[in-house]
Write an enzyme that holds these catalytic residues in place. Sequence first.
Site, PDB file in Angstrom:
ATOM      1  N   LEU A  52       0.893  -1.158   0.000  1.00  0.00           N
ATOM      2  CA  LEU A  52       0.000   0.000   0.000  1.00  0.00           C
ATOM      3  C   LEU A  52       0.927   1.203   0.000  1.00  0.00           C
ATOM      4  O   LEU A  52       1.875   1.243   0.784  1.00  0.00           O
ATOM      5  CB  LEU A  52      -0.901   0.024   1.244  1.00  0.00           C
ATOM      6  N   ASP A  53       0.676   2.185  -0.854  1.00  0.00           N
ATOM      7  CA  ASP A  53       1.588   3.327  -0.912  1.00  0.00           C
ATOM      8  C   ASP A  53       1.465   4.197   0.340  1.00  0.00           C
ATOM      9  O   ASP A  53       0.594   3.985   1.190  1.00  0.00           O
ATOM     10  CB  ASP A  53       1.411   4.119  -2.211  1.00  0.00           C
ATOM     11  N   LEU A  54       2.346   5.178   0.457  1.00  0.00           N
ATOM     12  CA  LEU A  54       2.432   6.048   1.633  1.00  0.00           C
ATOM     13  C   LEU A  54       1.088   6.670   1.996  1.00  0.00           C
ATOM     14  O   LEU A  54       0.722   6.749   3.171  1.00  0.00           O
ATOM     15  CB  LEU A  54       3.473   7.145   1.370  1.00  0.00           C
ATOM     16  N   SER A  56      -1.949   5.567   1.139  1.00  0.00           N
ATOM     17  CA  SER A  56      -3.045   4.604   1.232  1.00  0.00           C
ATOM     18  C   SER A  56      -3.098   4.001   2.622  1.00  0.00           C
ATOM     19  O   SER A  56      -2.122   3.999   3.361  1.00  0.00           O
ATOM     20  CB  SER A  56      -2.873   3.507   0.184  1.00  0.00           C
ATOM     21  N   ARG A 136       0.536   1.393  -7.822  1.00  0.00           N
ATOM     22  CA  ARG A 136      -0.427   2.506  -7.851  1.00  0.00           C
ATOM     23  C   ARG A 136      -1.545   2.268  -8.865  1.00  0.00           C
ATOM     24  O   ARG A 136      -2.052   3.180  -9.512  1.00  0.00           O
ATOM     25  CB  ARG A 136       0.304   3.828  -8.088  1.00  0.00           C
TER      26      ARG A 136
END
Length: 191
Positions: A52-54, A56, A136
């Site tokens: 999960l990105d920063l 999210s 993403r």
Amino acid sequence: MNIELSDSKKLLALNKPKGYIVTRSDDLGRKTVYDLLPDWVFSDGWMPIGRLDLESKGLLLFTRDGKIGNLLTKPKNCIKVYEIWVRGHVTHEHILKTIKGVESPYGLLKALEVEKIGMAKAKTKLRVKIDEGKNRHIRRLFGSLKDPKFKTSLKVLSLSRVSIGDFKLDIKSGEWRFLSIKEEKALMKNL
């Protein structure tokens, strides 16, 4: 936390808040998901299953079993569900495009299902199901579409993973727990 006899020894879940990166260490000194977990998770080699990105948040699973990690991240093996807020008016045509797929420099990006679940001014809340997760993926998929009124790209403002397979997120932000053996079996049953 004590391990109960009914707890999985192979899987644990974290409700990742925004602002944490999914990595074992960061050269820039940013907070990692391991800052939210007991020290033994890092030292015993528990690894995140997927990313999960920063910005999210939501469900992130961890395992020490590489086979389980591979099965749960292999495209088409496991459905992941996200709730997102998008800046812009998401139309029926947008939804059809996301299901058909959009070509990108990262390959074909698409969703299995997209359901409109809310609106607030110029924002749309959606539930999105995917069975693969390119970098993403959802942000790029919706970012490739234009708002029909303002002619600007749609933008994912918030993204939260709410389930992986049959396992639904049920813990507060920043908390973690082991899956039960029953939950582990349900998650792995179709793999």
